[in-house]
Structures are given as structure tokens and as C-alpha cells.
Design an enzyme around this catalytic site. Structure first.
Site, PDB file in Angstrom:
ATOM      1  CE1 TYR A 220      -4.224  -2.862   5.701  1.00 11.67           C
ATOM      2  CE2 TYR A 220      -3.607  -0.283   4.654  1.00 11.67           C
ATOM      3  CZ  TYR A 220      -3.739  -1.053   4.549  1.00 11.67           C
ATOM      4  OH  TYR A 220      -4.479  -1.895   3.439  1.00 11.67           O
TER       5      TYR A 220
ATOM      6  CB  SER B  18      -0.634  -0.174   1.125  1.00 11.52           C
ATOM      7  OG  SER B  18      -1.416   1.306   1.717  1.00 11.52           O
TER       8      SER B  18
HETATM    9  N1  LIG Z   1      -8.871  -0.831  -1.483  1.00  9.39           N
HETATM   10  C1  LIG Z   1      -7.086  -0.210  -0.798  1.00  9.39           C
HETATM   11  O1  LIG Z   1      -7.750   1.513  -0.769  1.00  9.39           O
HETATM   12  C2  LIG Z   1      -6.250  -0.567  -1.203  1.00  9.39           C
HETATM   13  C3  LIG Z   1      -5.230   0.170  -0.818  1.00  9.39           C
HETATM   14  C4  LIG Z   1      -4.124  -0.160  -0.623  1.00  9.39           C
HETATM   15  C5  LIG Z   1      -3.760  -1.575  -0.146  1.00  9.39           C
HETATM   16  N2  LIG Z   1      -5.085  -2.313  -0.837  1.00  9.39           N
HETATM   17  C6  LIG Z   1      -4.416  -3.875  -0.515  1.00  9.39           C
HETATM   18  O2  LIG Z   1      -5.217  -4.669  -1.274  1.00  9.39           O
HETATM   19  C7  LIG Z   1      -5.283  -5.973  -0.432  1.00  9.39           C
HETATM   20  C8  LIG Z   1      -6.246  -6.840  -1.435  1.00  9.39           C
HETATM   21  O3  LIG Z   1      -7.350  -5.848  -0.919  1.00  9.39           O
HETATM   22  P1  LIG Z   1      -9.126  -5.507  -1.596  1.00  9.39           P
HETATM   23  O4  LIG Z   1      -9.091  -3.312  -1.349  1.00  9.39           O
HETATM   24  O5  LIG Z   1      -9.133  -5.689  -2.961  1.00  9.39           O
HETATM   25  O6  LIG Z   1      -9.899  -4.985  -0.370  1.00  9.39           O
HETATM   26  P2  LIG Z   1     -11.757  -6.495  -0.514  1.00  9.39           P
HETATM   27  O7  LIG Z   1     -12.070  -6.214  -1.221  1.00  9.39           O
HETATM   28  O8  LIG Z   1     -12.369  -6.125   0.804  1.00  9.39           O
HETATM   29  O9  LIG Z   1     -11.026  -8.072  -0.439  1.00  9.39           O
HETATM   30  C9  LIG Z   1     -10.276  -8.571   0.514  1.00  9.39           C
HETATM   31  C10 LIG Z   1      -9.309  -9.613   0.559  1.00  9.39           C
HETATM   32  O10 LIG Z   1      -9.080 -10.673   1.137  1.00  9.39           O
HETATM   33  C11 LIG Z   1      -9.740 -11.715   1.749  1.00  9.39           C
HETATM   34  N3  LIG Z   1      -9.683 -12.085   3.555  1.00  9.39           N
HETATM   35  C12 LIG Z   1     -10.346 -10.954   3.746  1.00  9.39           C
HETATM   36  N4  LIG Z   1      -9.246 -11.482   4.812  1.00  9.39           N
HETATM   37  C13 LIG Z   1      -9.794 -13.119   5.292  1.00  9.39           C
HETATM   38  C14 LIG Z   1      -8.698 -14.168   6.096  1.00  9.39           C
HETATM   39  N5  LIG Z   1      -9.481 -13.668   7.075  1.00  9.39           N
HETATM   40  N6  LIG Z   1      -8.689 -15.254   5.158  1.00  9.39           N
HETATM   41  C15 LIG Z   1      -8.231 -15.807   4.167  1.00  9.39           C
HETATM   42  N7  LIG Z   1      -9.120 -14.406   3.203  1.00  9.39           N
HETATM   43  C16 LIG Z   1      -8.998 -13.226   4.042  1.00  9.39           C
HETATM   44  C17 LIG Z   1     -11.319 -11.459   1.434  1.00  9.39           C
HETATM   45  O11 LIG Z   1     -11.869 -12.924   1.276  1.00  9.39           O
HETATM   46  P3  LIG Z   1     -12.885 -13.577   2.239  1.00  9.39           P
HETATM   47  O12 LIG Z   1     -13.905 -12.460   2.977  1.00  9.39           O
HETATM   48  O13 LIG Z   1     -13.727 -14.502   1.315  1.00  9.39           O
HETATM   49  O14 LIG Z   1     -11.571 -14.601   3.389  1.00  9.39           O
HETATM   50  C18 LIG Z   1     -11.297 -10.717   0.261  1.00  9.39           C
HETATM   51  O15 LIG Z   1     -11.300 -11.705  -1.094  1.00  9.39           O
HETATM   52  C19 LIG Z   1      -5.532  -5.820   0.301  1.00  9.39           C
HETATM   53  O16 LIG Z   1      -4.099  -6.497   1.078  1.00  9.39           O
HETATM   54  C20 LIG Z   1      -5.281  -4.550   1.480  1.00  9.39           C
HETATM   55  O17 LIG Z   1      -4.398  -4.220   1.948  1.00  9.39           O
HETATM   56  C21 LIG Z   1      -5.837  -1.855  -0.716  1.00  9.39           C
END
Ligand SMILES: NC(=O)c1ccc[n+]([C@@H]2O[C@H](COP(=O)([O-])OP(=O)(O)OC[C@H]3O[C@@H](n4cnc5c(N)ncnc54)[C@H](OP(=O)(O)O)[C@@H]3O)[C@@H](O)[C@H]2O)c1
Length: 266
Positions: free
Chosen positions: A155, A142
Site C-alpha cells: 500500500y 497518502s
Molecule cells: N481513509 C484514510 O485513512 C485514507 C488515508 C490516506 C489515503 N486514503 C486514500 O483515499 C482514497 C479514498 O479512500 P476512502 O478513505 O474514501 O475509502 P472508501 O470510503 O473505502 O472509498 C473507496 C472508494 O473506492 C471505490 N473503489 C474500491 N474498489 C474499487 C474498484 N475496484 N473500482 C472502482 N472503484 C473502487 C469504492 O467504491 P465501490 O466499492 O462502489 O467500488 C469507494 O467509492 C483511497 O485512494 C485511499 O487510499 C485514505
């Protein structure tokens, strides 16, 4: 199982958001897939959809990566399935709440998912990649890894680990045929924000990227073998100056006596 010359990509957090888009894009490129997340129904539906559209083999491994036993099963898959050529460490959770308003148990779960899981999965994957002289790891970090004041500090700390770990992996593994990329998204329109207590609609739309754009840009960086990819950073000279300052600092950081400014009165 459909043979793929690209091999199999194991994507964590594949049931939504950024991970779901990686799954789609990688299958369209020709990878077979192993999809990992907790929500088995969503993964099964995605697997049916992706394999019917692309003809790729898509396997589902439902697992809570915060649970040591479930994580160990995914580690075993990475250790024993020699068709795996790409690991995408994407699963992660975050929050915007200040440190002192955040419960330590929730922070501990965040560290388990954002730090321990990608570290252990990387350890499981790398020996096979090195032995075969081929493999790649994409770590979803991130921008807060270099701007930890922006959201919750734990985080930011977990993502600083992901970026630093990726830099070190690249340093150790680049000459062993293993490609490493850390992707540093800025705010991206996914469920991440609502799950962390602040739906993305509350953010200024000028700073929020579509997840499709984020993943497509990150894959351009992957194809260019970038170590650090920041899709939302327009002026790459700013990053290059930051890296140049960091690498210029490194040779001066360890010496055998304190700096003059810390001289004691005596
Ligand atoms: N969105 C942003 O603004 C942003 C910015 C910078 C970085 N990121 C990073 O991008 C990555 C993906 O996030 P996203 O934005 O796509 O969010 P998201 O839509 O909430 O996706 C998160 C994913 O992680 C899975 N997950 C959550 N808890 C889990 C667990 N205990 N075991 C296995 N899987 C788990 C969820 O699936 P289940 O609920 O089915 O387990 C989901 O598939 C993360 O590492 C986040 O920190 C996001």
C-alpha cells in the site's frame, strides 16, 4: 445538460468516503460530475441527491477500475469528452496487514487499482487537457507515501508511486496549463479502514480526521495551486525541510564512479 463554465469533474471512488465528499463539494462549486465506482445503486442515489441540491448534471459510470475492459471505458470517456476539466483519481484500497501476512493476489489487485488505474486515466486525460491548455488532476495519495513503514508496504509503495508520479506530472505539465495536486491524507474516518480489516474505531481518535475536514482543507490547497497538500501536517516547515533536502540531494545522485565508501580492497 447544464452548462458549467468550470466544466466537468470525473471522480473515481465517488460512492463513499473521500470521493463522495469531493463529488459534493465540486458540484457545489459549480462543476458538472461524472461519478465512477463499482456500486451503481449508491452512485445513482448520489447523482439524484447532488443534482437536485445543486442543479448540476451528474452522470454515473459504474466500473470496476481493477478490470482492464471496464477501465478502458473510463479512459475512452476521458479521451472523448472535451467538457472534462478535472480528474480526481481517488479510488483506492489499502490494508494494515504486514507484507508477509498479505496474499500476493490481494496485493496485485491493490496495485491495479491504486497504481495502474490512476496512471492510465491520467494518460487518457492529459492530451486533451494540453490541447485545450486547461485541466487539472487531483491524485489522492497518502502520508504513507513518505512513511511506508506505517501500514502495509505494498500500500505504501502504491502511494509512493502516486506522489512521485504527481511530482513528475507537475514538472512536465505546469507550463502547459495543467494543474496537478497530490493530496496526502493521514488517517481519515471512512470505510477504507473496515474494508482493509481494521475499523477506524480501533485507531486513536487524536490521529483521525473527519473526511469532510480533509476534503475541505485539500480544496483550499487546490485553490492555492499546491502540488503537495498534507491537511493533517500542522508545521509546514517540516515538509519544506524534507523537500529542500530532497532537491539538494538530486544533483549529487548520478556520477561516473562509486563513492569512496565503496572502494574495493584491491
Ligand atoms: N481513509 C484514510 O485513512 C485514507 C488515508 C490516506 C489515503 N486514503 C486514500 O483515499 C482514497 C479514498 O479512500 P476512502 O478513505 O474514501 O475509502 P472508501 O470510503 O473505502 O472509498 C473507496 C472508494 O473506492 C471505490 N473503489 C474500491 N474498489 C474499487 C474498484 N475496484 N473500482 C472502482 N472503484 C473502487 C469504492 O467504491 P465501490 O466499492 O462502489 O467500488 C469507494 O467509492 C483511497 O485512494 C485511499 O487510499 C485514505
Amino acid at each position: 445538460m447544464s452548462h458549467s463554465t468550470l466544466g466537468t469533474a470525473l471522480v473515481t471512488g465517488a460512492s463513499s468516503g473521500i470521493g463522495a465528499l469531493y463529488a459534493d463539494r465540486l458540484a457545489r462549486r459549480g462543476y458538472n460530475l461524472i461519478l465512477v465506482a463499482r456500486n451503481r445503486e449508491r452512485l445513482n442515489a448520489m447523482a439524484r441527491d447532488i443534482s437536485s441540491r445543486t442543479g448540476r448534471a451528474v452522470e454515473v459510470l459504474a466500473a470496476d477500475l481493477g478490470d482492464a475492459a471496464a477501465l478502458a471505458r473510463i479512459e475512452e470517456t476521458l479521451q472523448h469528452d472535451a467538457s472534462i476539466t478535472l480528474l480526481v483519481n481517488n479510488a483506492g484500497i489499502g490494508t494494515h496487514t504486514p507484507l508477509l501476512d498479505s496474499g500476493v493476489e490481494q496485493m496485485t489487485r491493490m496495485v491495479a487499482l491504486n497504481v495502474t488505474a490512476p496512471m492510465r486515466l491520467t494518460y487518457a486525460a492529459i492530451p486533451g487537457f494540453v490541447a485545450r491548455g486547461r485541466g487539472a488532476i487531483i491524485n489522492i495519495s497518502s502520508i504513507v507515501s513518505i512513511a511506508p513503514e506505517v501500514l502495509n508496504g505494498v500500500y505504501g509503495g502504491t502511494k509512493a508511486f502516486v506522489t512521485a508520479f504527481s511530482q513528475s506530472l507537475h514538472h512536465e505539465l505546469a507550463d502547459k496549463g495543467v494543474q496537478v495536486q497530490a493530496v496526502l491524507p493521514g488517517a481519515t474516518a471512512t470505510d477504507f479502514w473496515a474494508a482493509g480489516g481494521l475499523p477506524v474505531e480501533n485507531l486513536d481518535s487524536a490521529i483521525v480526521m473527519r473526511a469532510e475536514d480533509l476534503v475541505d482543507a485539500a480544496l483550499v490547497g487546490f485553490d492555492r495551486h499546491e502540488l503537495i497538500t498534507i491537511p493533517s501536517l500542522h508545521d509546514v516547515a517540516l515538509w519544506n525541510a524534507f523537500e529542500a533536502a530532497r532537491t539538494a540531494l538530486a544533483p549529487h545522485l548520478s556520477t561516473n564512479r562509486p563513492a569512496e565508501r565503496y572502494a574495493t580492497a584491491a
